[in-house]
Design a protein around this motif. Structure first.
Motif, mmCIF file in Angstrom:
data_model
loop_
_atom_site.group_PDB
_atom_site.id
_atom_site.type_symbol
_atom_site.label_atom_id
_atom_site.label_comp_id
_atom_site.label_asym_id
_atom_site.label_seq_id
_atom_site.Cartn_x
_atom_site.Cartn_y
_atom_site.Cartn_z
ATOM 1 N N GLU A 59 -45.071 1.591 -2.096
ATOM 2 C CA GLU A 59 -44.565 2.311 -1.336
ATOM 3 C C GLU A 59 -42.886 1.203 -1.608
ATOM 4 N N ILE A 60 -42.690 0.275 -2.464
ATOM 5 C CA ILE A 60 -41.507 -0.439 -1.678
ATOM 6 C C ILE A 60 -41.471 -0.833 -3.504
ATOM 7 N N THR B 131 -31.306 -2.230 5.186
ATOM 8 C CA THR B 131 -31.710 -1.178 5.404
ATOM 9 C C THR B 131 -33.572 -0.534 4.836
ATOM 10 N N LEU B 132 -33.665 -0.949 3.819
ATOM 11 C CA LEU B 132 -35.417 -1.084 3.489
ATOM 12 C C LEU B 132 -36.017 -1.802 4.095
ATOM 13 N N VAL B 133 -36.000 -3.276 4.874
ATOM 14 C CA VAL B 133 -36.287 -4.113 5.455
ATOM 15 C C VAL B 133 -36.459 -3.810 6.938
ATOM 16 N N PHE B 134 -35.122 -3.395 7.440
ATOM 17 C CA PHE B 134 -34.880 -2.942 8.535
ATOM 18 C C PHE B 134 -36.965 -1.522 9.069
ATOM 19 N N ASN B 135 -36.628 -0.269 7.388
ATOM 20 C CA ASN B 135 -37.642 0.338 7.777
ATOM 21 C C ASN B 135 -38.606 0.608 7.415
ATOM 22 N N LYS B 136 -38.657 -1.080 6.643
ATOM 23 C CA LYS B 136 -40.034 -1.396 6.346
ATOM 24 C C LYS B 136 -40.674 -3.061 6.974
ATOM 25 N N ILE B 137 -40.269 -3.101 7.972
ATOM 26 C CA ILE B 137 -40.110 -4.414 8.603
ATOM 27 C C ILE B 137 -41.909 -5.084 9.273
ATOM 28 N N PHE C 136 -42.963 -6.155 5.090
ATOM 29 C CA PHE C 136 -41.637 -7.787 5.125
ATOM 30 C C PHE C 136 -42.048 -8.256 5.460
ATOM 31 N N SER C 137 -42.513 -8.473 7.529
ATOM 32 C CA SER C 137 -42.351 -9.619 7.707
ATOM 33 C C SER C 137 -43.987 -9.982 7.793
ATOM 34 N N LEU C 138 -45.023 -9.182 6.770
ATOM 35 C CA LEU C 138 -46.252 -10.029 6.594
ATOM 36 C C LEU C 138 -45.698 -10.260 5.427
ATOM 37 N N PHE C 139 -45.414 -9.901 4.667
ATOM 38 C CA PHE C 139 -45.308 -10.607 3.421
ATOM 39 C C PHE C 139 -44.998 -11.947 3.177
ATOM 40 N N PHE C 140 -43.370 -11.981 4.432
ATOM 41 C CA PHE C 140 -42.533 -13.561 4.786
ATOM 42 C C PHE C 140 -44.020 -14.379 5.273
ATOM 43 N N LYS C 141 -45.036 -13.703 6.090
ATOM 44 C CA LYS C 141 -45.224 -15.131 6.168
ATOM 45 C C LYS C 141 -46.873 -15.474 5.458
ATOM 46 N N HIS C 142 -46.927 -14.466 4.902
ATOM 47 C CA HIS C 142 -48.035 -14.917 3.354
ATOM 48 C C HIS C 142 -47.462 -15.843 2.721
ATOM 49 N N MET C 143 -46.286 -16.001 2.514
ATOM 50 C CA MET C 143 -45.628 -16.953 1.786
ATOM 51 C C MET C 143 -44.632 -17.920 2.570
ATOM 52 N N GLY C 144 -44.898 -17.594 4.096
ATOM 53 C CA GLY C 144 -44.928 -19.466 4.143
ATOM 54 C C GLY C 144 -44.075 -18.995 5.505
ATOM 55 N N LYS D 114 -36.896 -13.327 10.623
ATOM 56 C CA LYS D 114 -36.381 -13.072 12.479
ATOM 57 C C LYS D 114 -35.125 -12.614 11.462
ATOM 58 N N PHE D 115 -34.826 -11.465 13.097
ATOM 59 C CA PHE D 115 -33.894 -10.857 13.133
ATOM 60 C C PHE D 115 -32.800 -11.269 14.454
ATOM 61 N N ASP D 116 -31.748 -11.096 14.466
ATOM 62 C CA ASP D 116 -30.762 -11.130 15.331
ATOM 63 C C ASP D 116 -30.364 -10.105 15.429
ATOM 64 N N GLU D 117 -30.543 -9.660 16.981
ATOM 65 C CA GLU D 117 -30.135 -8.316 17.144
ATOM 66 C C GLU D 117 -28.356 -8.620 17.145
ATOM 67 N N GLU D 118 -27.646 -9.293 18.002
ATOM 68 C CA GLU D 118 -26.377 -9.532 17.976
ATOM 69 C C GLU D 118 -25.680 -9.698 16.716
ATOM 70 N N GLY D 119 -26.422 -10.583 16.266
ATOM 71 C CA GLY D 119 -24.949 -9.964 14.931
ATOM 72 C C GLY D 119 -25.930 -9.339 13.471
ATOM 73 N N ASP D 120 -26.758 -8.531 13.404
ATOM 74 C CA ASP D 120 -27.442 -7.537 12.781
ATOM 75 C C ASP D 120 -27.853 -8.148 11.648
#
Length: 197
Positions: free
Chosen positions: A11-12, A49-55, A58-66, A70-76
């Motif tokens: 999809e990406i 926007t892509l990371v946000f929509n497919k979180i 990307f969370s699993l992808f980066f976890k597999h990469m070690g 993380k998302f900082d809500e205050e700083g967007d």
């Protein structure tokens, strides 16, 4: 009846995925907004926007990469943290440099304007501000103690991490991520001072 499985990798676009990976591997943050040179203003970043929509992807992808995404809500903004050792020396060194440079900028700018202007493309950190920073011997020697040669290198260090944007030849604005860091540092410093009293 056999249903077709759609994998998130299908999809990406791989070019976008590679761009996002490179961004984080260079120690950068992914801001919700970026500076658009053509229009001279901040615009929404399509990679954010892509990371946000497919979180989940990307969370699993980066976890597999070690890494932990993380998302900082205050700083967007998004950033990654190494799963092996959240307290590794290189991360600490980078964080110390970033925090110190931002504090130095904030310390100076609080004497000449409203800190919120650092994020406004109409104001930002101008050539005269940069010259004033360069003239401050204490700040210059403090940069050298951080192993940053000069203010040009300090601004480049923040620019390559997407914490500030170069909006013209001699003008920079802080990203929302940088302003969030700066405000947190100021709050922490104020709390420390209040404890001492």
């Amino acid at each position: 009846m056999e249903s077709e499985v759609i994998y998130s990798f299908e999809e990406i676009p791989y070019t976008k995925s590679a761009e996002i990976y490179r961004l984080f591997s260079q120690g950068r943050v992914l801001n919700k907004q970026r500076y658009d040179d053509v229009h001279g203003c901040l615009v929404d970043d399509d990679l954010f926007t892509l990371v946000f929509n497919k979180i989940r992807h990307f969370s699993l992808f980066f976890k597999h990469m070690g890494y932990d995404l993380k998302f900082d809500e205050e700083g967007d903004f998004y950033f990654t943290q190494d799963l092996r050792d959240a307290n590794n020396d290189e991360s600490d060194d980078n964080a110390m440099k970033i925090q110190s440079i931002l504090l130095f900028i904030g310390r100076y700018y609080s004497t000449v304007g409203d800190l919120a202007q650092l994020q406004d493309p109409m104001f930002g950190l101008k050539e005269s501000d940069i010259d004033a920073l360069k003239q401050d011997d204490l700040l210059t020697s403090s940069l050298k103690a951080l192993r940053v040669d000069n203010w040009d290198k300090a601004l480049e260090y923040l620019t390559t991490r997407s914490l500030i944007f170069k909006v013209s030849q001699d003008k920079y604005v802080l990203s929302k991520a940088a302003m969030t860091f700066l405000n947190r540092l100021i709050e922490a410093h104020s709390a420390f001072i209040n404890i001492q009293d």
